[in-house]
Design an enzyme around this catalytic site. Structure first.
Site, PDB file in Angstrom:
ATOM      1  N   HIS A 115       2.993  12.921  21.269  1.00  0.00           N
ATOM      2  CA  HIS A 115       2.267  11.658  21.175  1.00  0.00           C
ATOM      3  C   HIS A 115       2.030  11.261  19.718  1.00  0.00           C
ATOM      4  CE1 HIS A 115       1.181  12.536  25.353  1.00  0.00           C
ATOM      5  NE2 HIS A 115       0.651  11.332  25.456  1.00  0.00           N
ATOM      6  N   ASN A 146       3.363  20.413  17.228  1.00  0.00           N
ATOM      7  CA  ASN A 146       2.582  19.566  18.120  1.00  0.00           C
ATOM      8  C   ASN A 146       1.338  20.274  18.651  1.00  0.00           C
ATOM      9  OD1 ASN A 146       2.003  17.334  19.859  1.00  0.00           O
ATOM     10  ND2 ASN A 146       3.039  18.373  21.543  1.00  0.00           N
ATOM     11  N   ASP A 245       0.264   7.654  -1.539  1.00  0.00           N
ATOM     12  CA  ASP A 245       1.338   7.225  -2.443  1.00  0.00           C
ATOM     13  C   ASP A 245       2.625   7.996  -2.190  1.00  0.00           C
ATOM     14  OD1 ASP A 245      -0.041   5.246  -3.794  1.00  0.00           O
ATOM     15  OD2 ASP A 245      -0.704   6.570  -5.411  1.00  0.00           O
ATOM     16  N   GLU A 248       4.236   6.825   0.982  1.00  0.00           N
ATOM     17  CA  GLU A 248       4.829   5.501   0.761  1.00  0.00           C
ATOM     18  C   GLU A 248       6.154   5.606   0.006  1.00  0.00           C
ATOM     19  OE1 GLU A 248       1.005   2.481   0.724  1.00  0.00           O
ATOM     20  OE2 GLU A 248       1.637   3.380  -1.168  1.00  0.00           O
ATOM     21  N   GLN A 264      -6.867   0.427  -3.254  1.00  0.00           N
ATOM     22  CA  GLN A 264      -5.671   1.180  -2.879  1.00  0.00           C
ATOM     23  C   GLN A 264      -5.227   2.128  -3.987  1.00  0.00           C
ATOM     24  OE1 GLN A 264      -2.155  -0.508  -0.973  1.00  0.00           O
ATOM     25  NE2 GLN A 264      -3.262  -2.437  -0.711  1.00  0.00           N
ATOM     26  N   GLU A 268      -5.215   5.908  -2.596  1.00  0.00           N
ATOM     27  CA  GLU A 268      -3.863   6.325  -2.220  1.00  0.00           C
ATOM     28  C   GLU A 268      -3.298   7.390  -3.152  1.00  0.00           C
ATOM     29  OE1 GLU A 268      -1.326   2.950  -1.734  1.00  0.00           O
ATOM     30  OE2 GLU A 268      -2.366   2.280   0.085  1.00  0.00           O
TER      31      GLU A 268
END
Length: 277
Positions: A115, A146, A245, A248, A264, A268
């Site tokens: 999930h 998991n 970061d 990203e 941010q 981040e």
């Protein structure tokens, strides 16, 4: 400036995109599942298809047969006494041109039906819980990943809620190829489902309140983790803490795009050092 322009374009798109893309009718409790932003600017592209349900929002990749990311709000308003439905099934709300992944596509693969939004995060009603078992909310996840590290993190998130917080959670994955209980695999179902190489999660922790995005500050706790999709992971999720970061950079997403840029840049770049249980 670029981020602000992207936000304007995103909200312009969203007005009609919510009508054009998949929806599930229900009334959601407090909290906007997409409050922190649309990380990939998902829209109508088949590799980045925007899906909004009452229980969560996601970007779906029809070529991989998995979500790119899923975003949801978690507070006590979402939690109740509904039992686990265990009704894994194809998401028939996806466009007819998409391959609609079946639960049986994972059978014998050595990977769990992992999930994104956990079943235990949606126990307000049977229908809310059932929505988490749509295969559009599922990825091939190594069993130990998991059931150990990831389960421990999910339990910790609900503990934070019990302590008077609300969370905004974004989970995703990237790369190709993971190691499950039957060894390494890159795809399942004759190539229709891609096994991810890495699995990540970003959690924004806020005390209960209103105007949630506006309340995110440079001191807000943000937990970011990035784990290998492997059966050899540690059961201690804290070992995999990283920065937003860094995630990203790996994914190309703007994960907290609705948060002001100045905030941010601080939250981040920070690796969480808070408790893990």
């Amino acid at each position: 400036m670029l981020k602000n322009l992207k936000r304007i374009l995103y909200f312009s798109f969203l007005g009609w995109g919510l009508l054009a893309c998949s929806k599930e009718e229900s009334v959601a409790p407090k909290g906007d599942n997409l409050a922190m932003g649309n990380p990939s600017e998902a829209g109508t592209d088949f590799a980045n298809y925007f899906v909004q349900k009452a229980q969560y929002t996601l970007s779906y990749n029809s070529y991989k047969g998995t979500p790119n990311w899923v975003s949801w709000h978690l507070s006590s308003a979402w939690l109740g006494g509904a039992p686990r439905q265990d009704d894994f099934r194809a998401d028939n709300s996806l466009p007819a041109t998409f391959y609609r992944v079946l639960s049986s596509d994972y059978t014998g693969s050595g990977f769990d039906r992992g999930h994104n939004v956990p079943s235990a995060d949606r126990t307000r009603s049977d229908s809310d819980n059932s929505a988490t078992f749509l295969m559009s909310n599922i990825i091939p996840q190594a069993p130990n990943n998991n059931q150990q590290a990831w389960a421990n993190l999910e339990n910790y998130c609900r503990k934070l809620v019990s302590q008077g917080n609300e969370l905004y959670i974004i989970m995703g994955q990237y790369g190709k190829g993971g190691s499950g209980s039957n060894g390494y695999k890159e795809t399942l179902a004759n190539g229709k489902v891609t096994v991810p190489n890495r699995i990540w999660k970003v959690i924004v922790v806020l005390p209960l309140g209103a105007n949630d995005v506006a309340r995110v500050t440079s001191s807000t706790r943000v937990i970011a983790i990035d784990t290998p999709n492997s059966n050899n992971v540690s059961n201690t999720w804290g070992n995999y803490r990283t920065t937003v970061d860094a995630i990203e950079t790996k994914t190309g997403y703007n994960i907290l795009s609705n948060v002001p840029d100045a905030v941010q840049s601080v939250i981040e770049a920070r690796v969480d050092s808070g408790p893990t249980s």
